[in-house]
Scaffold this motif. Structure first.
Motif, PDB file in Angstrom:
ATOM      1  N   GLU A 148       0.826  -1.208   0.000  1.00  0.00           N
ATOM      2  CA  GLU A 148       0.000   0.000   0.000  1.00  0.00           C
ATOM      3  C   GLU A 148       0.866   1.266   0.000  1.00  0.00           C
ATOM      4  O   GLU A 148       0.528   2.255  -0.664  1.00  0.00           O
ATOM      5  N   LEU A 149       1.993   1.246   0.707  1.00  0.00           N
ATOM      6  CA  LEU A 149       2.897   2.397   0.708  1.00  0.00           C
ATOM      7  C   LEU A 149       3.426   2.650  -0.706  1.00  0.00           C
ATOM      8  O   LEU A 149       3.473   3.794  -1.164  1.00  0.00           O
ATOM      9  N   GLY A 150       3.810   1.597  -1.417  1.00  0.00           N
ATOM     10  CA  GLY A 150       4.292   1.736  -2.788  1.00  0.00           C
ATOM     11  C   GLY A 150       3.246   2.357  -3.692  1.00  0.00           C
ATOM     12  O   GLY A 150       3.560   3.208  -4.536  1.00  0.00           O
ATOM     13  N   LYS A 151       2.000   1.950  -3.519  1.00  0.00           N
ATOM     14  CA  LYS A 151       0.904   2.511  -4.308  1.00  0.00           C
ATOM     15  C   LYS A 151       0.730   3.995  -3.997  1.00  0.00           C
ATOM     16  O   LYS A 151       0.581   4.816  -4.899  1.00  0.00           O
ATOM     17  N   ARG A 152       0.797   4.336  -2.720  1.00  0.00           N
ATOM     18  CA  ARG A 152       0.644   5.738  -2.295  1.00  0.00           C
ATOM     19  C   ARG A 152       1.797   6.594  -2.840  1.00  0.00           C
ATOM     20  O   ARG A 152       1.575   7.717  -3.291  1.00  0.00           O
ATOM     21  N   ILE A 153       3.013   6.060  -2.800  1.00  0.00           N
ATOM     22  CA  ILE A 153       4.168   6.776  -3.346  1.00  0.00           C
ATOM     23  C   ILE A 153       3.975   6.990  -4.845  1.00  0.00           C
ATOM     24  O   ILE A 153       4.189   8.093  -5.358  1.00  0.00           O
ATOM     25  N   TYR A 154       3.574   5.945  -5.558  1.00  0.00           N
ATOM     26  CA  TYR A 154       3.360   6.035  -7.005  1.00  0.00           C
ATOM     27  C   TYR A 154       2.340   7.123  -7.346  1.00  0.00           C
ATOM     28  O   TYR A 154       2.522   7.888  -8.294  1.00  0.00           O
ATOM     29  N   GLU A 155       1.295   7.208  -6.552  1.00  0.00           N
ATOM     30  CA  GLU A 155       0.206   8.136  -6.847  1.00  0.00           C
ATOM     31  C   GLU A 155       0.497   9.577  -6.437  1.00  0.00           C
ATOM     32  O   GLU A 155      -0.051  10.502  -7.024  1.00  0.00           O
ATOM     33  N   THR A 156       1.370   9.797  -5.423  1.00  0.00           N
ATOM     34  CA  THR A 156       1.499  11.151  -4.868  1.00  0.00           C
ATOM     35  C   THR A 156       2.924  11.666  -4.695  1.00  0.00           C
ATOM     36  O   THR A 156       3.107  12.744  -4.139  1.00  0.00           O
TER      37      THR A 156
END
Length: 92
Positions: A25-33
């Motif tokens: 989930e952290l990787g997804k959040r980093i990718y998005e923001t």
């Protein structure tokens, strides 16, 4: 054309990453923001964290600690180094 993000770390619109850096989930959040520029800053900080804490990235506990430091770096007050850390060149 580069994918643009409103970078949570640098506070402006910049080119984003081309890939999700972590499979969670952290990787997804980093990718998005998070911008590519901010992620490059993290890679330098991550080297310091890995070396100073002597993390073994094959160890789940070490991975967890690195993810926690990334969370603080991108979305918190910044990754903390060990209390006895002295920057290179400032050592006695």
């Amino acid at each position: 054309m580069a994918r643009m993000v409103n970078c949570a770390k640098l506070g402006k619109e910049l080119p984003g990453l081309d890939w999700q850096p972590y499979p969670n989930e952290l990787g997804k959040r980093i990718y998005e923001t998070i911008s590519e520029q901010a992620f490059k800053m993290w890679l330098e900080q991550a080297k310091l964290v890995i070396n100073e804490y002597r993390l073994n990235l094959a160890d789940p506990a070490s991975q967890k600690m690195l993810y926690e430091q990334a969370e603080k770096f991108f979305f918190g007050e910044g990754a903390a180094l060990p209390p006895d850390y002295v920057p290179q060149g400032q050592q006695k």
